[in-house]
Enzyme design. Structure first.
Site, PDB file in Angstrom:
ATOM      1  N   GLU A 127       0.820  -1.219   0.000  1.00  0.00           N
ATOM      2  CA  GLU A 127       0.000   0.000   0.000  1.00  0.00           C
ATOM      3  C   GLU A 127       0.855   1.272   0.000  1.00  0.00           C
ATOM      4  O   GLU A 127       0.528   2.257  -0.665  1.00  0.00           O
ATOM      5  CB  GLU A 127      -0.926  -0.028   1.220  1.00  0.00           C
ATOM      6  CG  GLU A 127      -1.963   1.041   1.264  1.00  0.00           C
ATOM      7  CD  GLU A 127      -3.028   0.884   0.189  1.00  0.00           C
ATOM      8  OE1 GLU A 127      -2.937   1.654  -0.792  1.00  0.00           O
ATOM      9  OE2 GLU A 127      -3.924   0.032   0.305  1.00  0.00           O
ATOM     10  N   GLY A 185      11.407  15.811   3.850  1.00  0.00           N
ATOM     11  CA  GLY A 185      11.413  14.342   3.727  1.00  0.00           C
ATOM     12  C   GLY A 185      10.466  13.838   2.656  1.00  0.00           C
ATOM     13  O   GLY A 185      10.076  12.673   2.679  1.00  0.00           O
ATOM     14  N   GLU A 188      12.890  11.801  -3.035  1.00  0.00           N
ATOM     15  CA  GLU A 188      13.710  10.595  -3.026  1.00  0.00           C
ATOM     16  C   GLU A 188      15.152  10.967  -2.682  1.00  0.00           C
ATOM     17  O   GLU A 188      15.549  12.129  -2.819  1.00  0.00           O
ATOM     18  CB  GLU A 188      13.686   9.948  -4.419  1.00  0.00           C
ATOM     19  CG  GLU A 188      12.326   9.473  -4.851  1.00  0.00           C
ATOM     20  CD  GLU A 188      11.735   8.475  -3.868  1.00  0.00           C
ATOM     21  OE1 GLU A 188      12.262   7.375  -3.728  1.00  0.00           O
ATOM     22  OE2 GLU A 188      10.730   8.817  -3.205  1.00  0.00           O
ATOM     23  N   ASP A 199       9.585   8.332 -10.545  1.00  0.00           N
ATOM     24  CA  ASP A 199       8.842   7.870  -9.366  1.00  0.00           C
ATOM     25  C   ASP A 199       7.345   7.704  -9.700  1.00  0.00           C
ATOM     26  O   ASP A 199       6.734   6.680  -9.380  1.00  0.00           O
ATOM     27  CB  ASP A 199       9.049   8.889  -8.224  1.00  0.00           C
ATOM     28  CG  ASP A 199       8.337   8.496  -6.953  1.00  0.00           C
ATOM     29  OD1 ASP A 199       8.847   7.642  -6.213  1.00  0.00           O
ATOM     30  OD2 ASP A 199       7.239   9.049  -6.711  1.00  0.00           O
ATOM     31  N   LYS A 203       4.840   4.213  -9.983  1.00  0.00           N
ATOM     32  CA  LYS A 203       3.552   4.097  -9.293  1.00  0.00           C
ATOM     33  C   LYS A 203       2.421   3.841 -10.294  1.00  0.00           C
ATOM     34  O   LYS A 203       1.488   3.074 -10.016  1.00  0.00           O
ATOM     35  CB  LYS A 203       3.276   5.362  -8.483  1.00  0.00           C
ATOM     36  CG  LYS A 203       4.252   5.509  -7.308  1.00  0.00           C
ATOM     37  CD  LYS A 203       4.239   6.905  -6.735  1.00  0.00           C
ATOM     38  CE  LYS A 203       5.155   7.065  -5.542  1.00  0.00           C
ATOM     39  NZ  LYS A 203       5.334   8.460  -5.128  1.00  0.00           N
ATOM     40  N   GLY A 300       5.956  11.763   2.905  1.00  0.00           N
ATOM     41  CA  GLY A 300       6.193  12.210   4.281  1.00  0.00           C
ATOM     42  C   GLY A 300       6.389  11.018   5.196  1.00  0.00           C
ATOM     43  O   GLY A 300       5.827   9.942   4.966  1.00  0.00           O
TER      44      GLY A 300
END
Ligand code: HSE
Length: 328
Positions: A127, A185, A188, A199, A203, A300
């Protein structure tokens, strides 16, 4: 009562978040699962680096030493296909369940990994690999059984959405906004993956495989990053009351599947227009349900870490080895 033994692979932003959450939520986890959860090992890269990890926990760079700890669940938050894939394959063959947030590895190897997990009768939950805190994997798995996907449009990278929002709202340069995203944060370890769209591509591949029920090759996705978007183009769009969003799309042209990631100018009626900052959103259309929209934090430390701990709970609640949870 024996504890559930967890190994953490990776102790970066997300891995350390999982560590902190498991420690803070001991009582709740015990209520949910019926057994205490114990982190027995942490796999790291550099053994010389100082980390705030309890002295009773094995900290090592050797995966075999980690798996020798009679681990029940491996929680993986490292970057890249290898060595993550090899480590998880070993874990699965040793009978461990897996929770992963590693989108690159899962985009390339998820199909294979799930096949191995099926054969070994263990679970692989992922997830946290897509859209941060939005429960998109479990939701799509629930909704798209009878439904067939007609199209999907999404914002799948928190960093680029944050950058584009900062550029539009505050006139911040791309470079300066990226620095803030890194400090928060969100980005990457190599932020090229965010800015150039890799990225988001990983996904999109993961979501497409889930929705289409077949393996999708990463090379079939057209990809364009946000490097060419500048303050001028954002201002021009704003004058027309439009916004530039970094959009991931799955659509069909006849029978042909189209997959792309690219910056797109959207008008105020578009469902992604108001998705701002680090938020992600997934707008998916099914042939029976029509259009569904999901939105929430896309990156995050704690949004992502909490999703991984929730995956751990889900797995253990289903596992025969768990005993009578107090709450579900
Ligand atoms: N760098 C990623 C993002 C982290 O910004 O969306 C969450 O996958």
């Amino acid at each position: 009562m024996s504890s559930i033994k967890v190994a953490l692979l990776g102790f970066g932003t997300v891995g350390s978040g999982v560590y902190e959450l498991i420690n803070h939520e001991q009582k709740r986890l015990r209520e949910l699962i019926g057994r205490p959860v114990q982190i027995v090992a942490v796999l790291i890269n550099d053994e010389r680096k100082q980390r705030d990890i309890d002295q009773d926990i094995l900290v090592t760079s050797n995966i075999d030493d980690v798996l020798a700890q009679e681990v029940d669940v491996v929680v993986e938050a490292i970057v890249g296909v290898e060595p993550a894939y090899t480590y998880l394959t070993k874990a699965i063959h040793q009978g461990c369940h897996v929770v992963t947030a590693n989108k690159e590895m899962f985009a390339y190897k998820g199909f294979e990994l799930r096949k191995q997990a099926n054969e070994q009768r263990v679970e692989v939950y992922y997830e946290a690999a897509v859209a941060g805190a939005i429960p998109i994997i479990s939701t799509l798995r629930d909704v798209f059984k009878v439904n067939r996907v007609a199209r999907l449009e999404a914002i799948l990278n928190g960093t680029t959405n944050y950058i584009l929002t900062e550029m539009r709202e505050n006139g911040t340069s791309l470079e300066a906004a990226l620095k803030t995203a890194q400090a928060q944060g969100y980005a990457e370890s190599d932020p090229t993956n965010d800015v150039e769209g890799y990225d988001a591509l990983y996904k999109l591949v993961i979501l497409s495989e889930l929705l289409l029920g077949k393996q999708v090759n990463c090379t079939t996705v057209e990809r364009e990053g946000i490097k060419e978007v500048n303050l001028e183009s954002i201002k021009r769009a704003s004058k027309r009351n439009h916004r530039i969003k970094h959009v991931a799309k799955l659509a069909f042209e006849g029978d042909k599947l189209q997959l792309y990631i690219r910056p797109l100018e959207v008008d105020e009626d578009h469902p992604l227009f108001a998705v701002e900052g680090v938020d992600n959103a997934v707008v998916v259309t099914g042939n029976y349900v029509g259009q569904l929209k999901f939105e929430g934090p896309g990156a995050g430390k704690f949004p992502t870490a909490s999703v991984m701990v929730d995956d751990l709970v889900d797995i253990m609640q289903q596992d025969q080895r768990a005993v009578s949870p107090v709450v579900r």
